[in-house]
Write an enzyme that holds these catalytic residues in place. Structure first.
Site, PDB file in Angstrom:
ATOM      1  N   THR A  37     -40.209  16.643  96.255  1.00  0.00           N
ATOM      2  CA  THR A  37     -38.741  16.314  96.519  1.00  0.00           C
ATOM      3  C   THR A  37     -38.631  14.761  96.166  1.00  0.00           C
ATOM      4  OG1 THR A  37     -38.744  15.620  98.716  1.00  0.00           O
ATOM      5  CG2 THR A  37     -38.439  17.835  98.535  1.00  0.00           C
ATOM      6  N   ASP A  60     -43.111  24.778  97.747  1.00  0.00           N
ATOM      7  CA  ASP A  60     -42.237  24.733  98.818  1.00  0.00           C
ATOM      8  C   ASP A  60     -42.770  25.414 100.093  1.00  0.00           C
ATOM      9  OD1 ASP A  60     -39.920  25.133 100.601  1.00  0.00           O
ATOM     10  OD2 ASP A  60     -38.667  25.228  98.861  1.00  0.00           O
ATOM     11  N   GLU A  85     -37.425  17.088 105.469  1.00  0.00           N
ATOM     12  CA  GLU A  85     -36.708  16.276 105.035  1.00  0.00           C
ATOM     13  C   GLU A  85     -36.298  15.443 106.189  1.00  0.00           C
ATOM     14  OE1 GLU A  85     -34.839  15.967 102.204  1.00  0.00           O
ATOM     15  OE2 GLU A  85     -35.418  17.673 101.227  1.00  0.00           O
ATOM     16  N   SER A  86     -36.375  14.040 105.791  1.00  0.00           N
ATOM     17  CA  SER A  86     -36.668  13.163 106.990  1.00  0.00           C
ATOM     18  C   SER A  86     -35.574  12.317 107.234  1.00  0.00           C
ATOM     19  CB  SER A  86     -37.962  12.628 106.744  1.00  0.00           C
ATOM     20  OG  SER A  86     -37.977  11.532 105.599  1.00  0.00           O
ATOM     21  N   THR A 126     -40.927  14.523 116.058  1.00  0.00           N
ATOM     22  CA  THR A 126     -40.286  12.987 116.194  1.00  0.00           C
ATOM     23  C   THR A 126     -39.800  12.906 117.470  1.00  0.00           C
ATOM     24  OG1 THR A 126     -38.384  11.882 115.391  1.00  0.00           O
ATOM     25  CG2 THR A 126     -38.272  14.174 115.034  1.00  0.00           C
ATOM     26  N   ASP A 127     -39.536  11.407 117.774  1.00  0.00           N
ATOM     27  CA  ASP A 127     -38.823  11.225 119.037  1.00  0.00           C
ATOM     28  C   ASP A 127     -37.735  11.341 118.921  1.00  0.00           C
ATOM     29  OD1 ASP A 127     -38.140   9.047 117.278  1.00  0.00           O
ATOM     30  OD2 ASP A 127     -38.666   7.419 118.465  1.00  0.00           O
ATOM     31  N   GLU A 128     -36.883  11.639 117.866  1.00  0.00           N
ATOM     32  CA  GLU A 128     -35.495  11.755 117.758  1.00  0.00           C
ATOM     33  C   GLU A 128     -34.979  13.288 118.624  1.00  0.00           C
ATOM     34  OE1 GLU A 128     -33.201  10.836 114.513  1.00  0.00           O
ATOM     35  OE2 GLU A 128     -34.686   9.588 113.646  1.00  0.00           O
ATOM     36  N   TYR A 151     -30.577  15.976 111.234  1.00  0.00           N
ATOM     37  CA  TYR A 151     -31.852  15.905 111.260  1.00  0.00           C
ATOM     38  C   TYR A 151     -32.503  16.081 112.389  1.00  0.00           C
ATOM     39  CZ  TYR A 151     -36.448  13.444 111.218  1.00  0.00           C
ATOM     40  OH  TYR A 151     -37.781  13.171 111.550  1.00  0.00           O
ATOM     41  N   SER A 154     -32.616  19.740 113.439  1.00  0.00           N
ATOM     42  CA  SER A 154     -33.556  20.649 112.617  1.00  0.00           C
ATOM     43  C   SER A 154     -35.144  20.631 113.015  1.00  0.00           C
ATOM     44  CB  SER A 154     -33.287  20.512 110.969  1.00  0.00           C
ATOM     45  OG  SER A 154     -33.597  19.135 110.793  1.00  0.00           O
ATOM     46  N   LYS A 155     -35.539  19.290 113.328  1.00  0.00           N
ATOM     47  CA  LYS A 155     -36.607  19.176 113.727  1.00  0.00           C
ATOM     48  C   LYS A 155     -36.862  19.851 115.148  1.00  0.00           C
ATOM     49  CE  LYS A 155     -39.492  16.878 112.077  1.00  0.00           C
ATOM     50  NZ  LYS A 155     -40.546  17.274 111.218  1.00  0.00           N
ATOM     51  N   LYS A 190     -35.333   4.153 104.218  1.00  0.00           N
ATOM     52  CA  LYS A 190     -35.646   3.829 105.680  1.00  0.00           C
ATOM     53  C   LYS A 190     -35.245   2.399 105.913  1.00  0.00           C
ATOM     54  CE  LYS A 190     -36.677   8.052 106.383  1.00  0.00           C
ATOM     55  NZ  LYS A 190     -37.512   8.756 105.468  1.00  0.00           N
ATOM     56  N   PRO A 206     -26.999  -3.750 104.708  1.00  0.00           N
ATOM     57  CA  PRO A 206     -26.247  -3.294 105.573  1.00  0.00           C
ATOM     58  C   PRO A 206     -26.339  -2.814 106.853  1.00  0.00           C
ATOM     59  CG  PRO A 206     -26.638  -1.553 103.825  1.00  0.00           C
ATOM     60  CD  PRO A 206     -27.494  -2.938 103.527  1.00  0.00           C
ATOM     61  N   HIS A 277     -24.733   7.636 116.063  1.00  0.00           N
ATOM     62  CA  HIS A 277     -25.881   6.988 115.995  1.00  0.00           C
ATOM     63  C   HIS A 277     -26.550   6.580 117.401  1.00  0.00           C
ATOM     64  CE1 HIS A 277     -27.429   3.032 114.093  1.00  0.00           C
ATOM     65  NE2 HIS A 277     -28.425   3.788 114.561  1.00  0.00           N
TER      66      HIS A 277
END
Ligand code: NAD
Ligand code: TDX
Length: 341
Positions: A37, A60, A85-86, A126-128, A151, A154-155, A190, A206, A277
């Site tokens: 990708t 894929d 997708e990260s 992930t920690d998310e 994201y 989905s993880k 990132k 930004p 956020h």
């Protein structure tokens, strides 16, 4: 364990894992399977290109027939899934690809791995998945999921399918939950590689909102050594946090990076915040430590090495910052920077 399929191995952390494993384990063969990708990059694998134990197939993880053929052709006994997708901001703009890869793709890969009789399946998460963590608290592996971005959701979905295949089908699975990773070869969307490469060109940086959001920073080599340990020693069916235990807010990270580059802090622009956020991520990593892990890299030296790498490897990121990247940059930042304080 002999023939390892590394999905997403042309990305940032996957390629670091491939380089590390080929060097550390002379008896392993590594097959990278990657869709290439926008984030997949064969330049990340240049250091191992001539290694006879390294192979590459483009594809894929959500393409069942190709996954089946690849598992069989290469007599795969172990799968390590980095493919994803990260990027949170892209998931806010449009989440279709996240559902395709991080949910459906994980399911199809698992299902084919089961049918093929894979001996071990490691899934990189992930920690998310824990969501926003209040000050003073550190997530442990048994905490409930509370993902806030498309994201992260989905993880979390992909992870839950891995868990279900362990419980229902008895698959030998392990999961790692890494924190914010940084280092060489990270796609410049990132925070750190984006800010370093923009600052090198004296462009505005930004910073979302007040910039006081806290992330747990983990050097990529420590992340892959944690994955290696969980792959070999993790208990089947378990998940393991991998944390840098370096909790720092974005604005401090940006200031430190600018000082290393000798660039002015005035490049930083406070722009309207990311939707949904998460204010803080922070994990407890005792479970991984009990397996014998400890990080080898400390923040100051790792940040300095990272900044130096982007300074010395402009050939790598300049190629990326064209075409699709510029389209994305415009969608993500043009209006924000116009509204900057
Ligand atoms: P990355 O975006 O740099 O790389 C992802 C790779 O997956 C790319 O090579 C891409 O081509 C490939 N890919 C995407 N969709 C695919 C598909 N459908 N089939 C096959 N390949 C596909 O990501 P990264 O930062 O290296 O992250 C790797 C993994 O680690 C991801 O699962 C991510 O969720 C997780 N993670 C990342 C971080 C971080 O800070 N970067 C932290 C914790 C966990
Ligand atoms: O332009 C920016 N400005 C800004 O203030 C960008 C790109 C980010 N930020 C902030 C948002 C976050 O608080 O910096 C912090 C880090 O942002 P990202 O680099 O986008 O990472 P994050 O959203 O924290 O998610 C990362 O860690 C967990 C990875 O991208 C995920 O793949 C991983 O799962």
């Amino acid at each position: 364990m002999k023939n390892i399929l590394v999905t997403g191995g042309a990305g940032f952390i996957g390629s670091a894992f491939v380089r590390y494993m080929l060097e550390r384990y002379p008896e392993y063969n590594i097959l990278v399977y990657d869709k290439l990708t926008y984030a997949g990059n064969m330049d990340n694998l240049l250091p191992v290109h001539d290694e006879p134990r390294f192979r590459f197939e483009r594809g894929d993880i959500a393409d069942r027939d190709t996954v089946r053929r690849v598992l069989s052709d290469h007599q795969i006994d172990t799968v390590v899934n980095f493919a994803a997708e990260s990027h949170v901001d892209r998931s806010i703009l449009q989440a279709d690809a996240f559902i395709h890869t991080d949910v459906v793709g994980v399911y199809l890969l698992l299902d084919e791995a089961k049918a093929h009789g894979v001996e071990r399946f490691l899934h990189v998460s992930t920690d998310e998945v824990y969501g926003d963590i209040e000050e003073g608290k550190f997530s442990v592996e048994t905490d409930p999921f509370a993902p806030n971005s498309p994201y992260a959701a989905s993880k979390a979905g992909g992870e839950l399918m891995v868990r279900a295949y362990h419980v229902t089908h008895g698959m030998n699975t392990v999961i790692t939950r890494g924190s914010n990773t940084f280092g060489p070869y990270q796609y410049p969307e990132k925070l750190l590689p984006f800010f370093i490469t923009e600052a090198l060109e004296d462009r505005p940086l930004p910073l979302y909102g007040d910039g006081r959001q806290v992330r747990d920073w983990l050097y990529v080599e420590d992340h892959v050594s944690g994955i290696d340990l969980v792959l070999h020693k993790g208990v089947s069916g378990e998940a393991y946090n991998i944390a840098g235990e370096d909790n720092r807010c974005n604005i401090d990270v940006a200031h430190q990076m600018l000082d290393l580059l000798g660039k002015p802090h005035t490049l930083l622009k406070h722009v309207p915040d990311r939707a949904g956020h998460d204010r803080r991520y922070a994990m407890n990593c005792d479970k991984l430590r009990a397996l014998g892990w400890q990080r080898a890299h400390h923040w100051e030296a790792a940040l300095e090495a990272t900044v130096r790498w982007y300074v010395d490897n402009a050939w790598w990121w300049r190629k990326i910052k064209t075409g699709e990247y510029l389209e994305y940059y415009k969608r993500q930042y043009a209006a924000r920077l116009a509204a900057a304080e």
